[in-house]
Design a protein around this motif. Structure first.
Motif, short mmCIF file in Angstrom:
data_model
loop_
_atom_site.label_atom_id
_atom_site.label_comp_id
_atom_site.label_asym_id
_atom_site.label_seq_id
_atom_site.Cartn_x
_atom_site.Cartn_y
_atom_site.Cartn_z
N THR A 294 46.55 49.05 46.22
CA THR A 294 46.72 49.08 47.33
C THR A 294 47.54 48.02 48.38
OG1 THR A 294 44.41 48.84 48.38
CG2 THR A 294 44.90 50.85 47.58
N ASN A 295 47.83 48.33 49.31
CA ASN A 295 48.39 47.06 50.04
C ASN A 295 47.16 46.09 50.63
OD1 ASN A 295 50.92 47.67 50.34
ND2 ASN A 295 50.68 49.15 51.89
N LYS A 296 45.93 46.76 50.76
CA LYS A 296 44.84 46.07 50.85
C LYS A 296 44.28 45.13 49.99
CE LYS A 296 39.91 46.42 52.37
NZ LYS A 296 38.77 47.02 52.93
N ASP A 297 44.43 45.51 48.53
CA ASP A 297 44.34 44.88 47.20
C ASP A 297 45.15 43.62 47.24
OD1 ASP A 297 42.42 46.73 46.47
OD2 ASP A 297 43.84 47.83 45.46
N LEU A 298 46.73 43.82 47.61
CA LEU A 298 47.50 42.73 47.48
C LEU A 298 47.22 41.73 48.26
CD1 LEU A 298 50.65 44.86 46.83
CD2 LEU A 298 49.15 43.93 45.48
N LYS A 299 46.53 41.74 49.39
CA LYS A 299 46.37 40.97 50.29
C LYS A 299 45.00 40.14 50.17
CE LYS A 299 48.88 43.25 53.83
NZ LYS A 299 49.12 43.99 55.12
N VAL A 300 44.10 40.48 49.20
CA VAL A 300 42.78 39.86 48.99
C VAL A 300 42.91 38.30 48.92
CG1 VAL A 300 42.94 39.85 46.53
CG2 VAL A 300 40.80 39.92 47.65
N LYS A 301 41.91 37.75 49.54
CA LYS A 301 41.98 36.18 49.77
C LYS A 301 41.36 35.51 48.35
CE LYS A 301 41.63 35.87 54.62
NZ LYS A 301 40.83 35.41 56.07
N SER A 302 42.37 34.96 47.82
CA SER A 302 41.83 34.02 46.62
C SER A 302 42.80 33.25 45.97
CB SER A 302 41.48 35.49 45.35
OG SER A 302 41.22 34.64 44.33
N PRO A 303 42.67 32.19 45.35
CA PRO A 303 43.61 31.15 44.73
C PRO A 303 44.35 32.16 43.67
CG PRO A 303 41.25 30.33 44.57
CD PRO A 303 41.33 31.44 45.63
N TYR A 304 43.63 32.88 43.08
CA TYR A 304 44.02 33.85 41.91
C TYR A 304 45.15 34.71 42.38
CZ TYR A 304 40.68 31.80 38.54
OH TYR A 304 39.96 31.13 37.81
N ASN A 305 45.28 35.07 43.73
CA ASN A 305 46.31 36.14 44.20
C ASN A 305 47.70 35.59 43.89
OD1 ASN A 305 47.35 37.94 45.35
ND2 ASN A 305 46.38 38.27 47.12
N LEU A 306 48.30 36.13 42.85
CA LEU A 306 49.73 35.67 42.63
C LEU A 306 50.72 36.56 43.56
CD1 LEU A 306 49.73 34.45 39.00
CD2 LEU A 306 48.97 33.35 41.09
N TYR A 307 50.34 37.39 44.49
CA TYR A 307 51.06 37.98 45.26
C TYR A 307 51.42 37.18 46.37
CZ TYR A 307 51.84 42.45 42.66
OH TYR A 307 52.19 43.53 42.04
N LYS A 308 50.32 36.36 46.86
CA LYS A 308 50.21 35.48 47.83
C LYS A 308 50.85 34.09 47.62
CE LYS A 308 47.16 35.74 51.01
NZ LYS A 308 45.75 35.86 51.71
N HIS A 309 50.32 33.61 46.60
CA HIS A 309 50.30 32.14 46.10
C HIS A 309 51.50 31.88 45.06
CE1 HIS A 309 46.96 31.50 48.63
NE2 HIS A 309 46.42 32.19 47.84
N THR A 310 52.46 30.92 45.23
CA THR A 310 53.44 30.78 44.32
C THR A 310 52.66 29.85 42.90
OG1 THR A 310 54.04 28.58 45.38
CG2 THR A 310 55.29 30.74 46.01
N GLY A 311 53.47 29.60 41.96
CA GLY A 311 52.90 28.75 41.01
C GLY A 311 52.03 29.50 39.90
N PHE A 312 51.52 28.84 39.06
CA PHE A 312 50.60 29.36 38.09
C PHE A 312 49.36 29.97 38.43
CE2 PHE A 312 53.73 26.77 35.79
CZ PHE A 312 54.03 27.31 34.72
N GLY A 313 48.76 29.52 39.50
CA GLY A 313 47.32 29.70 40.13
C GLY A 313 46.26 28.72 39.48
N PRO A 314 44.98 29.04 39.46
CA PRO A 314 43.90 28.23 39.02
C PRO A 314 44.01 28.05 37.37
CG PRO A 314 43.14 29.43 40.76
CD PRO A 314 44.68 30.11 40.36
N GLY A 315 44.27 29.61 36.81
CA GLY A 315 44.18 29.52 35.30
C GLY A 315 44.50 30.94 34.79
N PRO A 316 44.25 31.11 33.53
CA PRO A 316 44.37 32.40 32.80
C PRO A 316 43.50 33.67 33.40
CG PRO A 316 44.09 30.74 31.25
CD PRO A 316 43.82 30.02 32.70
N PHE A 317 43.89 34.81 33.05
CA PHE A 317 43.05 36.06 33.73
C PHE A 317 42.21 36.62 32.61
CE2 PHE A 317 46.84 35.34 36.32
CZ PHE A 317 46.41 35.10 37.27
N ASN A 318 42.59 36.10 31.63
CA ASN A 318 41.78 36.96 30.18
C ASN A 318 42.14 35.98 28.87
OD1 ASN A 318 44.51 37.82 28.82
ND2 ASN A 318 44.69 38.82 30.56
#
Length: 358
Positions: A294-318
């Protein structure tokens, strides 16, 4: 004489009509059989049940022929037809299927099943046996914790606590510097070892410590990546960045060639300073696997959110498979600056675009 000749001619005409009728019936019957067989073959090549994501433990005995393997898969509800599986592997010149235990699903295509069989099975049962921990391809630390809880004397909580143990992580970094020197231990990271725990089956008997079980996983990752450290450095990447992209690709159920192309798309976005827009990142944050974000999901606040932040993020997801890692190390940029890809669920093809089509 004329009467006899007329009768003879009529008999010939009747005989010809009967012959042609029989031929016509046989042709129609043959066409019907061909169409039925073609449709059966076409449907049998697809996953038996794409919506059934459950897995079964399948044992392939030593020396089993392709026909026998097909029969085993059919009997266990993994493929629609053992005969079609035998036809598929022979028509594609596939061979060297290993004996052992496998985890297979009715949602897997014949290609994916054959690929799994070529990798070889486990010598020991993968399920229902205490003392073994199975790390599945694409499993997160939270999911591995459940496997540890099930297969060893240690609890999921014990495992999670160890994943946050700074002293233990420092020990591993010193022992496996090429693998872990880029590991992110900042406060923004959920688990520093996420992505570095190789998918395989591990010894977890009572006389083995939890630290030893985890080190088996890290050591296996180091072994698998050892041939690629030089190339990762030449590509001006870190192991952490490679595993991050690989963890995104891991969740894409595509061929190796498409995974390479998707890696190219993701690296193009990095170069353009664009968000990767990876749904995997949102699933990881929410610890859920929604059918649709959902649109709400995509706006979740987290450094892992690669919809909001550029770059690789903090690290792998799995913890990705070696196939996804290789695809990341060897990206295919194709002949254009592709920045988007869309999968067609009806034909399984992936389409690449320079601009996002509305």
């Amino acid at each position: 004489m004329n009467t006899d000749s007329n009768h003879s001619q009529k008999d010939k005409n009747i005989g010809r009509k009967i012959f042609l009728s029989i031929v016509g019936i046989l042709l129609v019957l043959g066409l019907c059989i061909f169409l039925v067989f073609h449709n059966y073959l076409k449907t049998s090549l697809k996953p038996l049940n794409s919506s059934d994501k459950s897995f079964k433990q399948i044992k392939i005995p030593m020396g089993a022929s392709d026909k026998k393997i097909g029969s085993i898969l059919q009997d266990n509800g993994i493929v629609k037809s053992g005969m079609v599986f035998d036809y598929y592997v022979n028509s594609h010149n596939l061979s060297k299927f290993g004996a052992g235990y496998y985890r297979l699903s009715p949602s897997m295509s014949l290609k994916k099943i054959a690929d799994s069989l070529q990798k070889g099975g486990s010598a020991q049962p993968l399920e229902g046996s205490y003392g073994r921990v199975l790390v599945r391809e694409g499993a997160s630390v939270d999911q591995i914790a459940l496997a540890v809880d099930k297969g060893s004397k240690y609890s999921a909580k014990d495992f999670i606590n160890l994943m946050k143990d700074k002293n233990f992580i420092d020990y591993l970094v010193k022992k496996y510097p090429k693998l872990l020197k880029s590991v992110n231990r900042s406060k923004d990271v959920k688990y520093p070892l996420e992505g570095f725990l190789y998918p395989a089956t591990y010894n977890a008997s009572d006389n083995i410590s939890l630290k030893s079980i985890v080190e088996q996983m890290v050591s296996k990752t180091n072994y698998e990546l050892n041939p690629y450290y030089k190339k990762i450095s030449e590509n001006k990447l870190t192991v952490r960045k490679v595993l991050t992209i690989a963890s995104i690709i891991e969740k894409e159920d595509f061929s190796y060639n498409d995974k390479r192309k998707i890696a190219g798309v993701l690296f193009n976005k990095i170069k353009m300073n664009m968000p990767l827009r990876a749904s995997t990142s949102i699933f990881y944050i929410l610890n859920k696997n929604h059918l649709k974000l959902t649109n709400k999901d995509l706006k979740v606040k987290s450094p892992y959110n690669l919809y909001k932040h550029t770059g690789f993020g903090p690290g792998p997801f799995n913890n990705p498979s070696i196939a996804s890692i290789k695809a990341t190390i060897n990206p295919d940029y194709q002949d254009k600056m592709y920045l988007y890809y869309v999968a067609n669920s009806s034909n399984g093809k992936v389409y690449y675009y320079e601009e996002l089509n509305n």
